[in-house]
Scaffold this active site. Structure first.
Site, PDB file in Angstrom:
ATOM      1  N   GLY A  20       0.789  -1.231   0.000  1.00 27.70           N
ATOM      2  CA  GLY A  20       0.000   0.000   0.000  1.00 27.70           C
ATOM      3  C   GLY A  20       0.821   1.282   0.000  1.00 27.70           C
ATOM      4  O   GLY A  20       0.366   2.315   0.502  1.00 27.70           O
ATOM      5  N   THR A  21       2.009   1.238  -0.594  1.00 25.78           N
ATOM      6  CA  THR A  21       2.801   2.479  -0.616  1.00 25.78           C
ATOM      7  C   THR A  21       2.166   3.508  -1.553  1.00 25.78           C
ATOM      8  O   THR A  21       2.206   4.700  -1.280  1.00 25.78           O
ATOM      9  CB  THR A  21       4.272   2.229  -1.017  1.00 25.78           C
ATOM     10  OG1 THR A  21       4.321   1.726  -2.355  1.00 25.78           O
ATOM     11  CG2 THR A  21       4.955   1.254  -0.077  1.00 25.78           C
ATOM     12  N   ASN A  22       1.575   3.037  -2.640  1.00 20.03           N
ATOM     13  CA  ASN A  22       0.851   3.970  -3.520  1.00 20.03           C
ATOM     14  C   ASN A  22      -0.375   4.530  -2.812  1.00 20.03           C
ATOM     15  O   ASN A  22      -0.690   5.707  -2.938  1.00 20.03           O
ATOM     16  CB  ASN A  22       0.435   3.274  -4.824  1.00 20.03           C
ATOM     17  CG  ASN A  22       1.572   3.212  -5.823  1.00 20.03           C
ATOM     18  OD1 ASN A  22       1.971   4.231  -6.387  1.00 20.03           O
ATOM     19  ND2 ASN A  22       2.113   2.019  -6.029  1.00 20.03           N
ATOM     20  N   MET A  94      -4.624  -7.486  -6.446  1.00 23.24           N
ATOM     21  CA  MET A  94      -4.222  -8.698  -7.157  1.00 23.24           C
ATOM     22  C   MET A  94      -5.388  -9.523  -7.700  1.00 23.24           C
ATOM     23  O   MET A  94      -5.230 -10.712  -7.976  1.00 23.24           O
ATOM     24  CB  MET A  94      -3.352  -9.566  -6.227  1.00 23.24           C
ATOM     25  CG  MET A  94      -2.031  -8.913  -5.871  1.00 23.24           C
ATOM     26  SD  MET A  94      -1.022  -8.504  -7.310  1.00 23.24           S
ATOM     27  CE  MET A  94      -0.404 -10.140  -7.713  1.00 23.24           C
ATOM     28  N   ILE A  96      -8.633  -9.749 -10.608  1.00 25.78           N
ATOM     29  CA  ILE A  96      -9.123  -9.186 -11.865  1.00 25.78           C
ATOM     30  C   ILE A  96     -10.618  -8.898 -11.716  1.00 25.78           C
ATOM     31  O   ILE A  96     -11.390  -9.763 -11.298  1.00 25.78           O
ATOM     32  CB  ILE A  96      -8.845 -10.156 -13.032  1.00 25.78           C
ATOM     33  CG1 ILE A  96      -7.315 -10.248 -13.214  1.00 25.78           C
ATOM     34  CG2 ILE A  96      -9.519  -9.687 -14.324  1.00 25.78           C
ATOM     35  CD1 ILE A  96      -6.855 -11.194 -14.266  1.00 25.78           C
ATOM     36  N   LEU A  97     -10.996  -7.677 -11.996  1.00 26.99           N
ATOM     37  CA  LEU A  97     -12.402  -7.290 -11.856  1.00 26.99           C
ATOM     38  C   LEU A  97     -13.198  -7.829 -13.047  1.00 26.99           C
ATOM     39  O   LEU A  97     -12.697  -7.871 -14.174  1.00 26.99           O
ATOM     40  CB  LEU A  97     -12.514  -5.763 -11.801  1.00 26.99           C
ATOM     41  CG  LEU A  97     -11.839  -5.097 -10.588  1.00 26.99           C
ATOM     42  CD1 LEU A  97     -11.746  -3.594 -10.776  1.00 26.99           C
ATOM     43  CD2 LEU A  97     -12.600  -5.425  -9.300  1.00 26.99           C
ATOM     44  N   HIS A 113       0.534   0.484 -13.174  1.00 33.60           N
ATOM     45  CA  HIS A 113       1.204  -0.749 -13.589  1.00 33.60           C
ATOM     46  C   HIS A 113       2.715  -0.502 -13.716  1.00 33.60           C
ATOM     47  O   HIS A 113       3.125   0.507 -14.299  1.00 33.60           O
ATOM     48  CB  HIS A 113       0.624  -1.225 -14.929  1.00 33.60           C
ATOM     49  CG  HIS A 113       1.204  -2.519 -15.384  1.00 33.60           C
ATOM     50  ND1 HIS A 113       0.819  -3.728 -14.839  1.00 33.60           N
ATOM     51  CD2 HIS A 113       2.161  -2.804 -16.288  1.00 33.60           C
ATOM     52  CE1 HIS A 113       1.523  -4.692 -15.413  1.00 33.60           C
ATOM     53  NE2 HIS A 113       2.346  -4.156 -16.298  1.00 33.60           N
TER      54      HIS A 113
HETATM   55  C1  GRF Z   1       3.074  -1.470  -7.656  1.00 37.97           C
HETATM   56  O1  GRF Z   1       4.297  -1.800  -8.228  1.00 37.97           O
HETATM   57  C2  GRF Z   1       2.019  -1.310  -8.710  1.00 37.97           C
HETATM   58  O2  GRF Z   1       2.510  -0.811  -9.912  1.00 37.97           O
HETATM   59  C3  GRF Z   1       1.549  -2.724  -8.902  1.00 37.97           C
HETATM   60  O3  GRF Z   1       1.562  -3.274  -7.605  1.00 37.97           O
HETATM   61  C4  GRF Z   1       2.517  -2.596  -6.794  1.00 37.97           C
HETATM   62  C5  GRF Z   1       1.827  -2.102  -5.580  1.00 37.97           C
HETATM   63  O4  GRF Z   1       2.719  -1.552  -4.649  1.00 37.97           O
HETATM   64  N1  GRF Z   1       0.272  -2.760  -9.563  1.00 37.97           N
HETATM   65  P1  GRF Z   1       2.190  -0.867  -3.319  1.00 37.97           P
HETATM   66  O5  GRF Z   1       1.284  -1.876  -2.624  1.00 37.97           O
HETATM   67  O6  GRF Z   1       1.464   0.377  -3.694  1.00 37.97           O
HETATM   68  O7  GRF Z   1       3.424  -0.590  -2.506  1.00 37.97           O
END
Ligand code: GRF
Length: 193
Positions: A20-22, A94, A96-97, A113
């Site tokens: 969840g860093t994003n 992870m 697929i919708l 992505h």
């Molecule tokens: C990221 O590399 C994103 O591009 C991919 O999954 C990863 C998620 O990373 N779809 P985080 O959980 O946001 O750290």
């Protein structure tokens, strides 16, 4: 997309499965004045996802949907409705919708992505980049349609691949770029920049 913008920020759900860093970055940036969105719900496919800690830290509703059966998406849709969500950001989700789900939120689901799409859809992108001796890689924010990692591209960021790079070192550098472009892509969608 401008018409979604009213006086209030657009309530947005972030779907995760892992670190969840994003998500964290999106939450932080969504708190800025110029943000068109407010994170109103976190959906996780894994009760042990590290990213769920941000639900506590930032007091955001969460919903964990461990099972992946016919009813899972119906349950998710209900939660989205209750929380008045009108925009969805997938961030390491992870699953697929289904076509049906995507149709329900047509043009309102985006994903990040870790490759320069259309190259390297799916998993293990960095390993493939190394194997194919690519000179560049990067990340892409795109709309979600019913084909995997194939929706219209909103924003991309490129990085150079060095001789000494490993999948892990690329992952680290790409992730830094992801954190920069995900929110930028949202600003672009809602015509804030
Ligand atoms: C990221 O590399 C994103 O591009 C991919 O999954 C990863 C998620 O990373 N779809 P985080 O959980 O946001 O750290």
């Amino acid at each position: 997309m401008k018409k979604l913008l009213g006086k209030n920020k657009i309530l947005t759900a972030v779907f995760i499965s892992g670190k969840g860093t994003n998500l964290k970055k999106l939450i932080q940036l969504s708190k800025t004045k110029k943000s068109p969105i407010k994170i109103g719900l976190i959906i996780s496919s894994d009760s042990k996802a590290e990213g769920l800690k941000y639900s506590i830290k930032y007091k955001i509703n969460k919903y964990v949907i461990k099972k992946n059966d016919k009813n899972s998406e119906i349950k998710i849709l209900k939660k989205l409705e209750i929380n008045k969500i009108s925009f969805i950001c997938l961030a390491g989700y992870m699953r697929i919708l289904s076509k049906k789900f995507i149709k329900n939120f047509k043009g309102k689901i985006i994903n990040i992505h870790p490759s320069l799409l259309p190259k390297y859809k799916g998993l293990n992108t960095h390993e493939k980049v190394i194997k194919n001796k690519e000179k560049y890689t990067g990340c892409t924010v795109h709309y979600v349609n019913d084909k995997l990692d194939s929706g219209k591209i909103i924003l991309q960021k490129k990085i150079k691949v060095f001789k000494h790079d490993t999948a892990d070192s690329i992952k680290k550098r790409v992730l830094e770029k992801e954190h920069q472009i995900y929110f930028k892509a949202i600003l672009k969608i809602f015509n804030v920049i």
